[in-house]
Design an enzyme around this catalytic site. Structure first.
Site, PDB file in Angstrom:
ATOM      1  N   GLY A  64       0.951  -1.049  -0.135  1.00 35.94           N
ATOM      2  CA  GLY A  64      -0.012  -0.023   0.077  1.00 35.94           C
ATOM      3  C   GLY A  64       0.735   1.302   0.175  1.00 35.94           C
TER       4      GLY A  64
ATOM      5  N   GLY B  23       3.209   2.341   1.599  1.00 37.90           N
ATOM      6  CA  GLY B  23       3.855   3.055   2.929  1.00 37.90           C
ATOM      7  C   GLY B  23       2.541   3.679   3.701  1.00 37.90           C
ATOM      8  N   SER B  24       1.325   3.174   3.263  1.00 38.68           N
ATOM      9  CA  SER B  24       0.270   3.802   4.010  1.00 38.68           C
ATOM     10  C   SER B  24       0.168   2.921   5.547  1.00 38.68           C
ATOM     11  CB  SER B  24      -1.076   3.421   3.158  1.00 38.68           C
ATOM     12  OG  SER B  24      -1.365   2.451   2.898  1.00 38.68           O
ATOM     13  N   TYR B  25       1.042   2.058   5.537  1.00 39.07           N
ATOM     14  CA  TYR B  25       0.615   1.228   6.906  1.00 39.07           C
ATOM     15  C   TYR B  25       2.147   1.659   7.733  1.00 39.07           C
ATOM     16  CZ  TYR B  25      -2.789  -0.978   4.271  1.00 39.07           C
ATOM     17  OH  TYR B  25      -3.976  -1.162   3.675  1.00 39.07           O
ATOM     18  N   GLY B  26       2.964   2.792   7.284  1.00 38.51           N
ATOM     19  CA  GLY B  26       4.203   2.538   7.760  1.00 38.51           C
ATOM     20  C   GLY B  26       5.046   1.511   6.857  1.00 38.51           C
TER      21      GLY B  26
ATOM     22  N   VAL C 111       5.710  -1.377   5.840  1.00 38.90           N
ATOM     23  CA  VAL C 111       5.143  -2.682   5.812  1.00 38.90           C
ATOM     24  C   VAL C 111       5.463  -3.335   4.610  1.00 38.90           C
ATOM     25  CG1 VAL C 111       3.021  -4.337   5.802  1.00 38.90           C
ATOM     26  CG2 VAL C 111       3.241  -2.386   7.418  1.00 38.90           C
TER      27      VAL C 111
ATOM     28  N   LYS D 170       5.776  -6.084   8.900  1.00 36.43           N
ATOM     29  CA  LYS D 170       5.965  -4.734   9.507  1.00 36.43           C
ATOM     30  C   LYS D 170       7.338  -4.678  10.126  1.00 36.43           C
ATOM     31  CE  LYS D 170       4.475  -0.824  12.249  1.00 36.43           C
ATOM     32  NZ  LYS D 170       3.493  -0.261  13.123  1.00 36.43           N
TER      33      LYS D 170
ATOM     34  N   ASP E 145      -8.325   4.324  13.732  1.00 31.38           N
ATOM     35  CA  ASP E 145      -8.013   4.711  12.126  1.00 31.38           C
ATOM     36  C   ASP E 145      -8.745   3.909  11.118  1.00 31.38           C
ATOM     37  OD1 ASP E 145      -5.326   5.485  10.107  1.00 31.38           O
ATOM     38  OD2 ASP E 145      -7.011   6.651  10.502  1.00 31.38           O
TER      39      ASP E 145
HETATM   40  O1  LIG Z   1      -0.194  -2.722  14.073  1.00 29.08           O
HETATM   41  C1  LIG Z   1      -0.335  -3.077  12.644  1.00 29.08           C
HETATM   42  C2  LIG Z   1       0.684  -2.877  11.734  1.00 29.08           C
HETATM   43  C3  LIG Z   1       0.290  -3.292  10.403  1.00 29.08           C
HETATM   44  C4  LIG Z   1      -0.507  -3.960  10.076  1.00 29.08           C
HETATM   45  C5  LIG Z   1      -1.113  -4.652   8.904  1.00 29.08           C
HETATM   46  C6  LIG Z   1      -1.016  -5.949   8.439  1.00 29.08           C
HETATM   47  C7  LIG Z   1      -1.454  -6.542   7.340  1.00 29.08           C
HETATM   48  C8  LIG Z   1      -1.416  -5.598   6.216  1.00 29.08           C
HETATM   49  C9  LIG Z   1      -1.782  -6.187   5.066  1.00 29.08           C
HETATM   50  C10 LIG Z   1      -2.165  -5.464   3.886  1.00 29.08           C
HETATM   51  C11 LIG Z   1      -2.447  -6.278   2.908  1.00 29.08           C
HETATM   52  N1  LIG Z   1      -2.847  -6.451   1.706  1.00 29.08           N
HETATM   53  C12 LIG Z   1      -3.204  -5.245   0.857  1.00 29.08           C
HETATM   54  C13 LIG Z   1      -3.401  -5.317  -0.526  1.00 29.08           C
HETATM   55  C14 LIG Z   1      -3.399  -4.467  -1.537  1.00 29.08           C
HETATM   56  C15 LIG Z   1      -3.119  -3.176  -0.908  1.00 29.08           C
HETATM   57  C16 LIG Z   1      -3.197  -2.042  -1.806  1.00 29.08           C
HETATM   58  N2  LIG Z   1      -3.611  -2.308  -3.345  1.00 29.08           N
HETATM   59  C17 LIG Z   1      -3.114  -1.412  -4.103  1.00 29.08           C
HETATM   60  C18 LIG Z   1      -3.205  -0.122  -4.589  1.00 29.08           C
HETATM   61  C19 LIG Z   1      -3.242  -1.210  -5.377  1.00 29.08           C
HETATM   62  C20 LIG Z   1      -2.819  -2.902   0.395  1.00 29.08           C
HETATM   63  C21 LIG Z   1      -2.690  -4.072   1.329  1.00 29.08           C
HETATM   64  N3  LIG Z   1      -2.160  -7.686   3.659  1.00 29.08           N
HETATM   65  N4  LIG Z   1      -2.149  -7.510   4.860  1.00 29.08           N
HETATM   66  C22 LIG Z   1      -1.408  -3.983   6.370  1.00 29.08           C
HETATM   67  C23 LIG Z   1      -1.234  -3.733   7.853  1.00 29.08           C
HETATM   68  C24 LIG Z   1      -1.488  -4.353  11.169  1.00 29.08           C
HETATM   69  O2  LIG Z   1      -2.627  -5.073  10.839  1.00 29.08           O
HETATM   70  C25 LIG Z   1      -1.398  -3.893  12.455  1.00 29.08           C
END
Ligand SMILES: Oc1ccc(-c2ccc(-c3cc(Nc4ccc(CNC5CC5)cc4)n[nH]3)cc2)c(O)c1
Length: 323
Positions: A24, A26-29, A31, A46, A139
């Site tokens: 994403g 960097g939208s999650y920091g 990751v 992460k 959030d």
């Molecule tokens: O404290 C925390 C920190 C980080 C996370 C976290 C855990 C897992 C994910 C994640 C994201 C993800 N899949 C994903 C799939 C697609 C996108 C963006 N799509 C792109 C733009 C076309 C973004 C994410 N799978 N798992 C993201 C954040 C969390 O769940 C807790």
């Protein structure tokens, strides 16, 4: 300071995984989307940055890990592993195919009512579970709603989540919260004593965004965000007006008058009345009057055609297949 080269441990650790880039953007920091070299399994890793002030990073990481370990639910993204290598923490999560933001970008006019109900029902299950654990996400937004290939919703990114203080007077939180468009009035005026209702407000915003394809209140500043809300629902509560006027951020600024109000039913005449009613239950200006996610699962939007009974079996079958 430039990043020091990977340590051996980090190299060994990351040898098990092939990095496929930032999740994403960097939208999650920080990751990373990674593939486990042996199994081919996709994960989201992460990586906590080590910093000069290591104690702070460690405190933040330990708080997040403790909170995540409490959060095991079919509609929450699963924490798979935790590593500590030298001075760095790594959290390994399941990777889920796409986000609600991706779906909304693919469906500019919004999702059909049944798809919206399926997603909303699972979001309510996820948030109700967090609230039962006395955890507020803080959030909730389309990027933090993940959707598997079979349509199973998994809420993610608890980087800003907090445990609601057990004390009766509620917690006092002063750090960063919520992406502006989904921020409840109490957060915008700077009420430090907020709680679970801030997540309910965000869910109300999400429901209408799912069904229209457009963000409900796309404010371009905190004041503009308040303008959007007051234009729709009328004045802030007396308590929030007092906090607004006492907030130095808004010193000298007049509260927007709700002269030309455009109510939700005027703005969205074609939205199903049951969906509008559920959204209004979430979007109450007074946090005390907002519905609870546990009760919303029994709202007529889900019960009027026994959707909630039919859908649960279908959902459980999808969850099993996703495992
Ligand atoms: O404290 C925390 C920190 C980080 C996370 C976290 C855990 C897992 C994910 C994640 C994201 C993800 N899949 C994903 C799939 C697609 C996108 C963006 N799509 C792109 C733009 C076309 C973004 C994410 N799978 N798992 C993201 C954040 C969390 O769940 C807790």
């Amino acid at each position: 300071m430039t990043e020091p080269p990977c340590t051996f441990n980090e190299v060994r650790l990351m040898e098990r995984y092939e990095s496929l880039g930032l999740v994403g953007e960097g939208s999650y920091g920080t990751v990373l989307k990674c593939r486990h070299r042996d199994s081919g399994r996709l994960v989201a890793i992460k990586k906590f940055m080590d910093s000069d002030d290591d104690a702070t990073v460690k405190k933040i990481a330990l708080r997040e890990i403790k909170l995540l370990r409490q959060l095991r639910h079919d509609n929450l993204v699963n924490l798979l592993e935790v590593w500590k290598r030298r001075r760095r923490w790594y959290l390994v999560f399941e990777f889920v195919e796409r986000t609600l933001l991706d779906d909304l970008e693919q469906n500019q006019g919004g999702l059909d009512l049944n798809t919206g109900r399926r997603y909303l029902y699972q979001i309510l299950r996820a948030v109700a579970f967090c609230h039962q654990q006395n955890i507020i996400h803080r959030d909730i937004k389309p990027e933090n709603i993940l959707i598997s290939q079979r349509g199973v919703v998994k809420m993610c990114d608890f980087g800003f989540a907090r445990t609601v203080a057990a004390s009766s007077d509620g917690g006092v939180y002063t750090d960063y919260v919520a992406t502006r468009w989904y921020r409840a009035p109490e957060l915008l005026v700077g009420d430090s004593k907020y709680g679970k209702p801030v997540d309910v407000w965000a869910v109300g915003c999400l429901l209408l965004e799912m069904l229209t394809g457009q963000p409900l209140f796309p404010g371009d500043s905190d004041l503009d965000q308040i303008y959007h809300i007051v234009r729709c629902f009328g004045n802030l509560t007396a308590h929030h007006q007092e906090l607004f006027h006492r907030n130095p951020v808004f010193s000298g600024v007049r509260l927007p008058e709700h002269s030309a109000r455009v109510r939700l039913e005027q703005r969205f005449p074609s939205i199903a009345p049951a969906a509008l009613d559920l959204a209004q239950s979430c979007l109450q200006m007074d946090p005390e009057r907002r519905a609870q996610c546990s009760e919303l699962q029994e709202h007529p939007l889900f019960t009027q055609d026994s959707f909630h009974i039919r859908y649960l079996d279908e959902l459980n079958a999808k969850i099993q297949k996703d495992h």
